[in-house]
Write a protein that holds these residues in place. Structure first.
Motif, PDB file in Angstrom:
ATOM      1  N   LYS A   1       0.820  -1.214   0.000  1.00 35.60           N
ATOM      2  CA  LYS A   1       0.000   0.000   0.000  1.00 35.60           C
ATOM      3  C   LYS A   1       0.859   1.271   0.000  1.00 35.60           C
ATOM      4  O   LYS A   1       0.632   2.187  -0.808  1.00 35.60           O
ATOM      5  CB  LYS A   1      -0.914   0.005   1.219  1.00 35.60           C
ATOM      6  CG  LYS A   1      -1.787   1.247   1.346  1.00 35.60           C
ATOM      7  CD  LYS A   1      -2.585   1.224   2.646  1.00 35.60           C
ATOM      8  CE  LYS A   1      -3.364   2.536   2.805  1.00 35.60           C
ATOM      9  NZ  LYS A   1      -4.085   2.580   4.113  1.00 35.60           N
ATOM     10  N   ASP A   2       1.858   1.325   0.883  1.00 32.90           N
ATOM     11  CA  ASP A   2       2.615   2.567   1.091  1.00 32.90           C
ATOM     12  C   ASP A   2       4.026   2.545   0.509  1.00 32.90           C
ATOM     13  O   ASP A   2       4.699   3.576   0.497  1.00 32.90           O
ATOM     14  CB  ASP A   2       2.707   2.875   2.594  1.00 32.90           C
ATOM     15  CG  ASP A   2       1.340   3.012   3.240  1.00 32.90           C
ATOM     16  OD1 ASP A   2       0.425   3.522   2.569  1.00 32.90           O
ATOM     17  OD2 ASP A   2       1.194   2.605   4.412  1.00 32.90           O
ATOM     18  N   GLY A   3       4.513   1.366   0.099  1.00 37.65           N
ATOM     19  CA  GLY A   3       5.867   1.284  -0.450  1.00 37.65           C
ATOM     20  C   GLY A   3       6.940   1.047   0.586  1.00 37.65           C
ATOM     21  O   GLY A   3       8.086   0.743   0.243  1.00 37.65           O
ATOM     22  N   HIS A   4       6.581   1.196   1.861  1.00 43.67           N
ATOM     23  CA  HIS A   4       7.547   0.973   2.941  1.00 43.67           C
ATOM     24  C   HIS A   4       6.796   0.852   4.260  1.00 43.67           C
ATOM     25  O   HIS A   4       5.587   1.117   4.327  1.00 43.67           O
ATOM     26  CB  HIS A   4       8.533   2.148   3.028  1.00 43.67           C
ATOM     27  CG  HIS A   4       7.929   3.395   3.617  1.00 43.67           C
ATOM     28  ND1 HIS A   4       7.037   4.186   2.915  1.00 43.67           N
ATOM     29  CD2 HIS A   4       8.055   3.960   4.858  1.00 43.67           C
ATOM     30  CE1 HIS A   4       6.657   5.199   3.680  1.00 43.67           C
ATOM     31  NE2 HIS A   4       7.242   5.087   4.858  1.00 43.67           N
ATOM     32  N   ILE A   5       7.522   0.480   5.300  1.00 42.12           N
ATOM     33  CA  ILE A   5       6.966   0.470   6.653  1.00 42.12           C
ATOM     34  C   ILE A   5       8.076   0.799   7.630  1.00 42.12           C
ATOM     35  O   ILE A   5       9.235   0.370   7.456  1.00 42.12           O
ATOM     36  CB  ILE A   5       6.322  -0.895   7.008  1.00 42.12           C
ATOM     37  CG1 ILE A   5       5.688  -0.838   8.404  1.00 42.12           C
ATOM     38  CG2 ILE A   5       7.332  -2.029   6.907  1.00 42.12           C
ATOM     39  CD1 ILE A   5       4.897  -2.087   8.773  1.00 42.12           C
TER      40      ILE A   5
END
Length: 431
Positions: free
Chosen positions: A25-29
């Motif tokens: 969803k966001d490309g990273h965490i």
């Protein structure tokens, strides 16, 4: 193959925090050390000096992890590793100060000792072209705050770092530059760029002199130095190789006449009931013995997790332990308490690894050519002045009563090992 402790712990973390879903969803965490510590110590869970050490979930999903603060990390599809070049280069002989008693270049078992030997023998002075060179910075320190871009599938991803921990193995300042050294006492196929980039970013913002990141690898008496530069200080992946050089402390000569004498006096032995080697780099076989000597006993998990032998496929790690066992240098044993598979140096291995460097090379050669296939190929090489082709090597192998080598495909794969080891033997001789 069973999962490592890191694999198991990361699987639980990925499941609990829905990491793959959030990255999609966001490309990273972003994740904290506290959350990692719930399952296993973060220090052990985030130390991946080479791509082959990544946990399965990271490798399968092309993920990497970078520190962003003292207790924070970011996970995403970042390009964090860089392959070493594999070009063969000549070795420059150097002298070691004979008056030193507290530093023994024959017993280099740590990165710190390797750097000290490189300094006192003037390897660092020669490589950096700095006559006045002094040790100034080393150890752990704070990164300060900075940001940078890193390659990802969606383009440059921006990462902000705030007081992350930086570790410098050795920092040496000269008239014109500060040379920051990352050292390893084992051979690898790639490295984590962060180990050069974070110290470079830190010190480039502190001093006016040029900051030069240098990677030093030590194994089997050879110091391999590579200097890198970042063409764009704000871009993690802008790393370029500037120069490289290999050095070895002079310990006597070994010529073709001495090699011929070894060939004539070395008796053949019966092939052991151990897989014929599929380990093309003999340097890595030696390095394995060095690492086991250093650790005394090495568990299979420790071996797979801590050291890089050229591939993500764990079978390639087995290739090198089997190669060392084939030569009689290493024994595979089982810990009576934990039932874990462990590797130790054999009696022969301990003896071989305890002699001087030049005598050690001779012992390795004797062990290799005590096997008929290797000896016959080496003799043919010396007679013709060039390496026999694979078809000829395979015919020699088929006459040598090798253990459990059946198909032609297997013979041809194993022939690459004979070529690699024969070239290593030839490279030990002086013209």
């Amino acid at each position: 193959m069973s999962n490592s402790k890191n694999d198991i712990a990361w699987e639980k973390i990925f499941e609990k925090h829905k990491i793959l879903d959030r990255i999609l969803k966001d490309g990273h965490i972003e994740i904290t050390a506290t959350k990692i510590n719930e399952f296993r110590e973060a220090r052990l869970m985030t130390k991946f000096d080479h791509k082959s050490q990544l946990p399965k979930l990271f490798a399968e999903n092309k993920l990497s992890i970078l520190p962003t603060s003292r207790g924070g990390y970011v996970i995403g599809e970042f390009e964090t590793f860089c392959k070493f070049n594999s070009n063969d280069i000549e070795v420059t002989p150097i002298e070691f100060p004979t008056f030193l008693e507290s530093l023994d270049y024959r017993e280099i078992t740590s990165e710190a000792t390797a750097i000290n030997c490189a300094f006192v023998s003037k390897i660092l002075h020669d490589f950096t072209n700095e006559e006045n060179l002094f040790p100034t910075v080393s150890g752990r320190m704070s990164s300060s705050s900075f940001s940078f871009g890193i390659n990802s599938p969606k383009g440059l991803f921006n990462i902000n770092v705030g007081n992350s921990q930086v570790e410098i193995d050795g920092g040496y300042e000269g008239d014109n530059s500060l040379n920051l050294i990352e050292a390893k006492n084992y051979i690898s196929s790639d490295f984590l760029v962060r180990q050069l980039y974070y110290p470079y970013k830190l010190w480039s913002g502190k001093i006016q002199k040029q900051v030069r990141p240098i990677f030093l690898t030590y194994s089997n008496g050879v110091f391999h130095l590579r200097e890198y530069a970042f063409s764009n200080i704000e871009h993690y992946n802008s790393l370029i190789l500037i120069k490289q050089k290999k050095y070895a402390i002079q310990e006597g000569s070994f010529n073709l006449e001495a090699l011929s004498q070894i060939i004539d006096t070395t008796k053949l032995i019966k092939e052991p009931e151990i897989p014929f080697p599929q380990a093309d780099s003999f340097e890595r076989v030696i390095n394995l013995c060095e690492l086991i000597k250093q650790n005394q006993v090495m568990t299979k998990e420790q071996y797979l997790q801590d050291f890089d032998f050229g591939a993500i496929d764990p079978r390639q790690h087995d290739y090198y332990t089997n190669a060392a066992r084939y030569l009689g240098l290493v024994d595979k044993v089982q810990d009576p308490t934990t039932k874990q598979t462990c590797f130790v140096l054999s009696k022969l291995g301990n003896k071989t690894m305890s002699v001087s460097l030049i005598d050690r090379q001779k012992e390795f050669i004797k062990l290799i050519i005590s096997h008929k296939a290797f000896k016959d190929v080496l003799k043919l090489y010396l007679e013709d002045g060039e390496m026999p082709n694979k078809e000829v090597i395979v015919e020699i192998m088929k006459r040598s009563k090798l253990y459990n080598v059946g198909s032609d495909t297997t013979y041809f794969r194993r022939a690459s090992t004979i070529i690699g080891w024969t070239n290593w033997i030839i490279n030990q001789t002086e013209e």
